[in-house]
Design an enzyme around this catalytic site. Structure first.
Site, short mmCIF file in Angstrom:
data_model
loop_
_atom_site.label_atom_id
_atom_site.label_comp_id
_atom_site.label_asym_id
_atom_site.label_seq_id
_atom_site.Cartn_x
_atom_site.Cartn_y
_atom_site.Cartn_z
N ASP A 56 0.86 -1.19 0.00
CA ASP A 56 0.00 0.00 0.00
C ASP A 56 0.89 1.23 0.00
O ASP A 56 1.54 1.54 1.00
CB ASP A 56 -0.91 0.00 1.22
CG ASP A 56 -1.91 1.16 1.20
OD1 ASP A 56 -1.91 1.93 0.21
OD2 ASP A 56 -2.68 1.29 2.16
N GLU B 113 -1.71 -1.30 -3.74
CA GLU B 113 -2.84 -0.43 -3.42
C GLU B 113 -2.46 1.05 -3.58
O GLU B 113 -1.44 1.48 -3.05
CB GLU B 113 -3.31 -0.71 -1.99
CG GLU B 113 -4.58 -0.01 -1.59
CD GLU B 113 -5.05 -0.43 -0.20
OE1 GLU B 113 -5.87 0.31 0.38
OE2 GLU B 113 -4.59 -1.47 0.30
N ASP C 166 -7.91 2.93 -3.89
CA ASP C 166 -8.42 3.18 -2.54
C ASP C 166 -8.86 4.62 -2.43
O ASP C 166 -10.03 4.96 -2.62
CB ASP C 166 -7.37 2.81 -1.51
CG ASP C 166 -7.84 3.05 -0.07
OD1 ASP C 166 -9.02 3.38 0.13
OD2 ASP C 166 -7.03 2.92 0.85
#
Length: 367
Positions: A191, A219, A244
């Site tokens: 992420d 992500e 996201d």
């Protein structure tokens, strides 16, 4: 089930270790708890943490939105007509998705109680249990590798690795160190929290692919508004890319889905404004053949319980990022979902399964 009153409570719980991402460092989990009471005495619970760098919401803005703007518009409405109530909630003011999410959670808690069913069952009942990943915060490579090994030793078989805080070459070094420490039996998700630029993201992901580091997904590699950059990364890498922060609303999701700017979507109730809109985002994604993950901000078990009930109820939600309560030094929520290591199961009590009497005692003790 007429909505009679809405109360807010400010809570704070220390983390066991600082939580570091490309966007912020958190040492204290702060939230506003929301309590919605009906005329016939039912009580629903919700939560909204302030996540300035993502939603723009603060403790003060959440409390004001609930107490002074949204709440007064909902009082007197009948939850037996839920579509009217949720339409009113989302038209009550612009933005303020966290405040809306907290009220939405409480309303869904009440709907479960009205039906006499756990919320997961009311929403679809697809799963009885789910498993969460565990997040490794950004630090130097050695510390991150040691942290990862500790989480694996504690039974977690999927790790979410935070990157994007500094030089991208260091991110690759961090992943190499983690793989060398834990091997390849554990899934790794990365992420970047918007920390990379599109071209450098393609280069870094390519290096990790060539090195065989076996990354399940990446992500939000680029800035939230850079949908074209997100699309560029998706089209020029083999590793699945997840959106996201780029997706708050169904409209945001539709834009990403129409141009296939991402392979996957991370739905968070704090971005969506609650379960009502999260269901719409998931349905859109499913219609495009795109799977979803459900994650959270730094929340207590109250907010996570609502997110978990939603996620477990939907077959298209295939990944779960619900480790936030495990990062806290204390569990201040009475009831809700039940953790057993990485496994999460659900109470058989109606709604979210929150123990109102015990919650009242605990919150009064904190005032």
């Amino acid at each position: 089930m007429i909505l009679h009153s809405i109360e807010t409570f400010s809570v704070a719980v220390p983390l066991t270790k600082p939580f570091k991402t490309a966007l912020r460092t958190v040492t204290l989990a702060e939230s506003i708890f929301v309590k919605v009471i009906t005329e016939d005495g039912y009580v629903g619970w919700g939560e909204a943490p302030p996540t300035h760098v993502i939603t723009g919401d603060s403790l003060g803005s959440i409390e004001f939105a609930v107490d002074q703007v949204i709440g007064p518009q909902l009082l007197g409405l009948d939850l037996r007509h839920p579509e009217r109530v949720f339409q009113k909630l989302h038209r009550s003011m612009v933005g303020n998705t966290s405040a809306k999410a907290a009220i939405d959670m409480a309303l869904h808690d009440l709907l479960g109680q009205l039906a006499g069913l756990p919320l997961v069952t009311l929403l679809g009942g697809y799963r009885d249990t789910i498993e969460t990943d565990f997040t490794v915060s950004v630090n130097d490579a050695i510390e991150m590798a040691d942290d990862a090994a500790g989480y694996v030793a504690n039974g977690f078989n999927v790790l979410k690795i935070k990157v994007g805080i500094d030089d991208i070459a260091k991110d690759v070094e961090r992943i190499r160190a983690i793989r060398e420490k834990i091997g390849y039996d554990t899934k790794l998700r990365l992420d970047a929290n918007q920390g990379w630029e599109a071209k450098e993201a393609v280069r870094a992901i390519g290096q990790m692919e060539d090195a065989g580091l076996d990354i399940e997904l990446i992500e939000q590699p680029v800035k939230a508004q850079d949908i074209e950059g997100l699309q560029h990364v998706t089209l020029h890498t083999h590793t699945p890319i997840m959106a996201d922060e780029s997706i708050f609303s169904p409209k945001d999701a539709l834009r990403v889905l129409q141009i296939r700017a991402a392979d996957l979507i991370n739905i968070k109730l704090m971005k969506a404004g609650g379960i009502y809109k999260a269901l719409k985002i998931n349905a859109l994604a499913e219609s495009y053949g795109v799977e979803c993950m459900t994650g959270s901000m730094i929340e207590t078990k109250l907010g996570i319980s609502a997110a978990a009930h939603f996620a477990a109820s939907q077959p298209n939600v295939t990944r779960f990022d619900f480790d936030a309560p495990l990062l806290l030094a204390e569990d201040i929520v009475e009831g809700g979902v039940i953790y057993d290591g990485r496994h999460i199961r659900f109470s058989t009590k109606p709604g979210l399964g929150i123990h109102t009497a015990l919650m009242n005692q605990r919150l009064q003790g904190k005032e």
